[in-house]
Design a protein around this motif. Structure first.
Motif, PDB file in Angstrom:
ATOM      1  N   ALA A   1      11.868  37.605  21.791  1.00 42.08           N
ATOM      2  CA  ALA A   1      12.370  37.270  23.130  1.00 42.08           C
ATOM      3  C   ALA A   1      13.795  37.777  23.348  1.00 42.08           C
ATOM      4  CB  ALA A   1      12.314  35.759  23.345  1.00 42.08           C
ATOM      5  N   HIS A   2      14.659  37.615  22.324  1.00 40.03           N
ATOM      6  CA  HIS A   2      16.071  37.965  22.532  1.00 40.03           C
ATOM      7  C   HIS A   2      16.443  39.343  21.991  1.00 40.03           C
ATOM      8  CE1 HIS A   2      17.109  34.070  24.190  1.00 40.03           C
ATOM      9  NE2 HIS A   2      16.191  33.600  23.350  1.00 40.03           N
TER      10      HIS A   2
ATOM     11  N   SER B   1      11.689  37.703  30.644  1.00 42.18           N
ATOM     12  CA  SER B   1      12.590  36.761  31.307  1.00 42.18           C
ATOM     13  C   SER B   1      14.035  36.861  30.845  1.00 42.18           C
ATOM     14  CB  SER B   1      12.079  35.340  31.058  1.00 42.18           C
ATOM     15  OG  SER B   1      11.958  35.095  29.665  1.00 42.18           O
ATOM     16  N   LYS B   2      14.302  37.692  29.848  1.00 44.46           N
ATOM     17  CA  LYS B   2      15.665  37.730  29.319  1.00 44.46           C
ATOM     18  C   LYS B   2      16.250  39.123  29.612  1.00 44.46           C
ATOM     19  CE  LYS B   2      14.024  34.086  26.382  1.00 44.46           C
ATOM     20  NZ  LYS B   2      14.208  33.037  27.367  1.00 44.46           N
TER      21      LYS B   2
ATOM     22  N   THR C   1       9.370  38.562  25.926  1.00 44.40           N
ATOM     23  CA  THR C   1       9.378  38.058  27.309  1.00 44.40           C
ATOM     24  C   THR C   1       9.977  39.097  28.260  1.00 44.40           C
ATOM     25  OG1 THR C   1      11.601  37.148  27.248  1.00 44.40           O
ATOM     26  CG2 THR C   1       9.864  35.738  26.426  1.00 44.40           C
TER      27      THR C   1
ATOM     28  N   GLU D   1      11.582  34.124  14.669  1.00 43.34           N
ATOM     29  CA  GLU D   1      12.179  34.924  15.736  1.00 43.34           C
ATOM     30  C   GLU D   1      12.855  36.124  15.085  1.00 43.34           C
ATOM     31  OE1 GLU D   1      14.743  32.427  18.225  1.00 43.34           O
ATOM     32  OE2 GLU D   1      13.411  30.741  17.826  1.00 43.34           O
TER      33      GLU D   1
ATOM     34  N   ASN E   1       3.897  31.338  23.271  1.00 43.75           N
ATOM     35  CA  ASN E   1       4.107  30.740  21.952  1.00 43.75           C
ATOM     36  C   ASN E   1       3.289  29.464  21.767  1.00 43.75           C
ATOM     37  OD1 ASN E   1       5.779  32.636  20.869  1.00 43.75           O
ATOM     38  ND2 ASN E   1       7.678  31.586  21.386  1.00 43.75           N
TER      39      ASN E   1
ATOM     40  N   SER F   1      17.716  32.387  19.090  1.00 44.20           N
ATOM     41  CA  SER F   1      18.237  32.167  20.434  1.00 44.20           C
ATOM     42  C   SER F   1      19.531  31.375  20.468  1.00 44.20           C
ATOM     43  CB  SER F   1      17.180  31.463  21.280  1.00 44.20           C
ATOM     44  OG  SER F   1      16.828  30.221  20.709  1.00 44.20           O
TER      45      SER F   1
ATOM     46  N   MET G   1       5.627  38.912  19.892  1.00 46.41           N
ATOM     47  CA  MET G   1       5.703  38.210  21.180  1.00 46.41           C
ATOM     48  C   MET G   1       7.053  38.570  21.811  1.00 46.41           C
ATOM     49  SD  MET G   1       7.542  35.487  22.256  1.00 46.41           S
ATOM     50  CE  MET G   1       7.571  34.647  23.813  1.00 46.41           C
TER      51      MET G   1
ATOM     52  N   HIS H   1      12.174  28.510  17.864  1.00 44.22           N
ATOM     53  CA  HIS H   1      12.243  27.980  19.230  1.00 44.22           C
ATOM     54  C   HIS H   1      11.230  26.846  19.436  1.00 44.22           C
ATOM     55  CE1 HIS H   1      11.734  28.226  23.689  1.00 44.22           C
ATOM     56  NE2 HIS H   1      13.035  28.376  23.610  1.00 44.22           N
TER      57      HIS H   1
ATOM     58  N   SER I   1       9.137  26.279  21.662  1.00 44.51           N
ATOM     59  CA  SER I   1       7.778  26.649  22.083  1.00 44.51           C
ATOM     60  C   SER I   1       6.876  26.919  20.879  1.00 44.51           C
ATOM     61  CB  SER I   1       7.822  27.865  23.008  1.00 44.51           C
ATOM     62  OG  SER I   1       8.584  28.913  22.431  1.00 44.51           O
TER      63      SER I   1
ATOM     64  N   SER J   1       4.583  32.922  30.818  1.00 43.63           N
ATOM     65  CA  SER J   1       5.947  32.699  30.297  1.00 43.63           C
ATOM     66  C   SER J   1       5.919  32.804  28.781  1.00 43.63           C
ATOM     67  CB  SER J   1       6.463  31.314  30.707  1.00 43.63           C
ATOM     68  OG  SER J   1       5.856  30.322  29.909  1.00 43.63           O
ATOM     69  N   GLY J   2       7.106  32.943  28.217  1.00 43.33           N
ATOM     70  CA  GLY J   2       7.215  33.005  26.766  1.00 43.33           C
ATOM     71  C   GLY J   2       6.823  31.677  26.147  1.00 43.33           C
ATOM     72  N   TRP J   3       7.195  30.618  26.804  1.00 44.05           N
ATOM     73  CA  TRP J   3       6.848  29.286  26.307  1.00 44.05           C
ATOM     74  C   TRP J   3       5.323  29.177  26.181  1.00 44.05           C
ATOM     75  CZ3 TRP J   3       4.081  24.957  27.078  1.00 44.05           C
ATOM     76  CH2 TRP J   3       4.501  23.802  26.406  1.00 44.05           C
TER      77      TRP J   3
ATOM     78  N   ASP K   1       8.779  36.577  17.163  1.00 45.30           N
ATOM     79  CA  ASP K   1       9.190  36.310  18.546  1.00 45.30           C
ATOM     80  C   ASP K   1      10.414  37.180  18.837  1.00 45.30           C
ATOM     81  OD1 ASP K   1      10.592  35.301  20.747  1.00 45.30           O
ATOM     82  OD2 ASP K   1       9.902  33.251  20.423  1.00 45.30           O
TER      83      ASP K   1
HETATM   84  C1  LIG Z   1      13.041  32.543  21.130  1.00 43.51           C
HETATM   85  C2  LIG Z   1      12.412  32.173  22.424  1.00 43.51           C
HETATM   86  N1  LIG Z   1      11.078  32.249  22.537  1.00 43.51           N
HETATM   87  C3  LIG Z   1      10.450  31.924  23.692  1.00 43.51           C
HETATM   88  C4  LIG Z   1      11.156  31.508  24.789  1.00 43.51           C
HETATM   89  C5  LIG Z   1      10.431  31.139  26.045  1.00 43.51           C
HETATM   90  O1  LIG Z   1      10.445  32.193  26.958  1.00 43.51           O
HETATM   91  P1  LIG Z   1      10.332  31.923  28.520  1.00 43.51           P
HETATM   92  O2  LIG Z   1      11.694  31.536  28.990  1.00 43.51           O
HETATM   93  O3  LIG Z   1       9.850  33.221  29.079  1.00 43.51           O
HETATM   94  O4  LIG Z   1       9.346  30.828  28.728  1.00 43.51           O
HETATM   95  C6  LIG Z   1      12.541  31.438  24.722  1.00 43.51           C
HETATM   96  C7  LIG Z   1      13.307  31.061  25.934  1.00 43.51           C
HETATM   97  O5  LIG Z   1      14.102  30.225  26.002  1.00 43.51           O
HETATM   98  C8  LIG Z   1      13.193  31.753  23.515  1.00 43.51           C
HETATM   99  O6  LIG Z   1      14.523  31.634  23.391  1.00 43.51           O
END
Ligand SMILES: Cc1ncc(COP(=O)(O)O)c(C=O)c1O
Length: 396
Positions: free
Chosen positions: A217-218, A246-247, A244, A186, A114, A190, A242, A142, A144, A109-111, A215
């Motif tokens: 992720a978004h 997941s988004k 994900t 980031e 990070n 987010s 980094m 974030h 994480s 996971s992203g969490w 990061d």
């Molecule tokens: C900026 C950011 N980094 C990391 C994560 C964590 O990613 P994941 O949901 O895959 O654990 C999130 C998710 O909420 C995020 O918004």
């Protein structure tokens, strides 16, 4: 029940008294950015991060199912034990090609990625440079990333959100200190939907010999050439990317992309990689299909960008504040947690699901609606939402 339950109940009641209690609510995905509640109500989803609608894309679902049927439900072990499959390497190869890096490494996971990366880089600094790292972190990073700093035992040197002058002043003040200098940020924030100045960050990293971690992720999937993210604005200037699945990529899991040497070090030091079971075939299948589709999704990217512009324009005309948002994430600043909760509840009664974001996710007094847009929304969906937000926020 246990004799400790009264403690738990009191703690949750204390949160409730501050409008900070969180509860879980089951929903069934109904496609087309819709959710169905257990009572049968259908809600337009403006709260998940499925920005391209890929979580419901047939190719992702088929490949996830196919790989599960062919290769099994689980990976059975950590990548370093017997968990590594050719499938992991195939997906890592696709990530590295998208991000134009030498290598990439998958995380569950992203969490987890990070939370692991800062301790891994801190150890590098201590072992190779004889000193703890100096971690320069955007104030709005974030949770994480904060978790990673806490796990590494480092005290963050926080710079004002997206304020590169402040970051430079902090870097300059510590210029002669020993240890690896890390910049953590980031690329799209987010909760605010604004963007970092990636070329500016890369230039500062270069000037002060710092290691830049971004990061994405978004941003991944939505922004940059073919959805590669914003690191593509500063090729060579970002040392660790980094992101994900997941988004916008519609599935689950994450990666760190960078040099081969960085990934080799993470294989040997990132505890979230070493001590965790490898991503299972179904998730790899979804990620593989999403990465394959990504270059062909310019129409979806254009649509989601347009939805963001339409919504912001409508809200601004009505006097509502959306901060510095310039992406598919549009906050509506409301201030008090109780106000955000009450507007979100009334939107839901009108058939729209929007998250009320409260402290500690955002600073006190900055509670907001967090609206997320998707290519799966129609223009009518966005207009309908804008009308309702304007009406409920009382400034029409
Ligand atoms: C900026 C950011 N980094 C990391 C994560 C964590 O990613 P994941 O949901 O895959 O654990 C999130 C998710 O909420 C995020 O918004």
């Amino acid at each position: 029940m246990t004799r400790f339950d009264s403690l738990f109940r009191q703690a949750v009641e204390a949160l409730q008294a501050q409008d900070r209690r969180r509860v879980l609510r089951p929903m069934t995905a109904a496609g087309g950015a819709r959710f169905e509640r257990p009572d049968g109500a259908c809600l337009i989803d403006f709260s998940s991060n499925d920005y391209l609608g890929l979580s419901q894309h047939p190719r992702l679902k088929e490949r996830a199912a196919d790989w599960a049927l062919r290769y099994g439900a689980g990976s059975g072990a950590s990548r370093l034990v017997t968990g590594t499959r050719l499938l992991h390497e195939q997906v890592e190869g696709r990530v590295a090609r998208l991000k134009k890096t030498e290598a990439a490494l998958l995380f569950a996971s992203g969490w987890q990625a990070n939370a692991s990366l800062v301790p891994a880089l801190a150890r590098l600094s201590s072992e190779q440079m004889g000193a703890a790292p100096l971690v320069f972190a955007d104030r709005l990073n974030h949770a994480s990333l904060h978790q990673g700093c806490a796990a590494a035992g480092v005290r963050q040197i926080r710079f004002r959100h997206n304020d590169l002058d402040h970051l430079e002043a902090l870097l300059k003040a510590r210029d002669s200190d020993p240890g690896l200098k890390l910049i953590l940020t980031e690329s799209v924030f987010s909760m605010d939907g604004d963007r970092a100045d990636v070329p500016g960050l890369a230039a500062l990293a270069e000037r002060y010999g710092a290691f830049l971690c971004l990061d994405e992720a978004h941003a991944t999937g939505v922004l940059g050439f073919q959805g590669a993210g914003l690191a593509s604005e500063a090729p060579e200037g970002v040392h660790l990317i980094m992101g994900t699945f997941s988004k916008a990529l519609g599935g689950m899991g994450a990666y760190i992309a960078g040099s081969r040497a960085l990934c080799d070090w993470l294989i040997n030091s990132a505890s979230g990689f070493i001590y965790s079971t490898a991503l299972p075939p179904a998730m790899l299948g979804a990620a593989d299909a999403a990465l394959e589709l990504l270059p062909d999704l310019d129409a979806e990217r254009t649509r989601v960008v347009r939805h963001g512009e339409t919504l912001r324009q409508r809200l601004h005309e009505a006097g509502l504040r959306t901060g510095a948002s310039s992406t598919q994430i549009v906050p509506v600043m409301l201030g008090e947690a109780a106000t955000a909760l009450s507007v979100a509840a009334r939107l839901e009664a009108d058939g729209m699901l929007v998250a009320a974001i409260r402290p500690p996710t955002v600073p006190k007094g900055e509670s907001r609606l967090r609206i997320t847009l998707s290519a799966a929304h129609t223009e009518d969906d966005v207009q309908h939402l804008a009308d309702a937000v304007v009406r409920l926020c009382g400034v029409a």
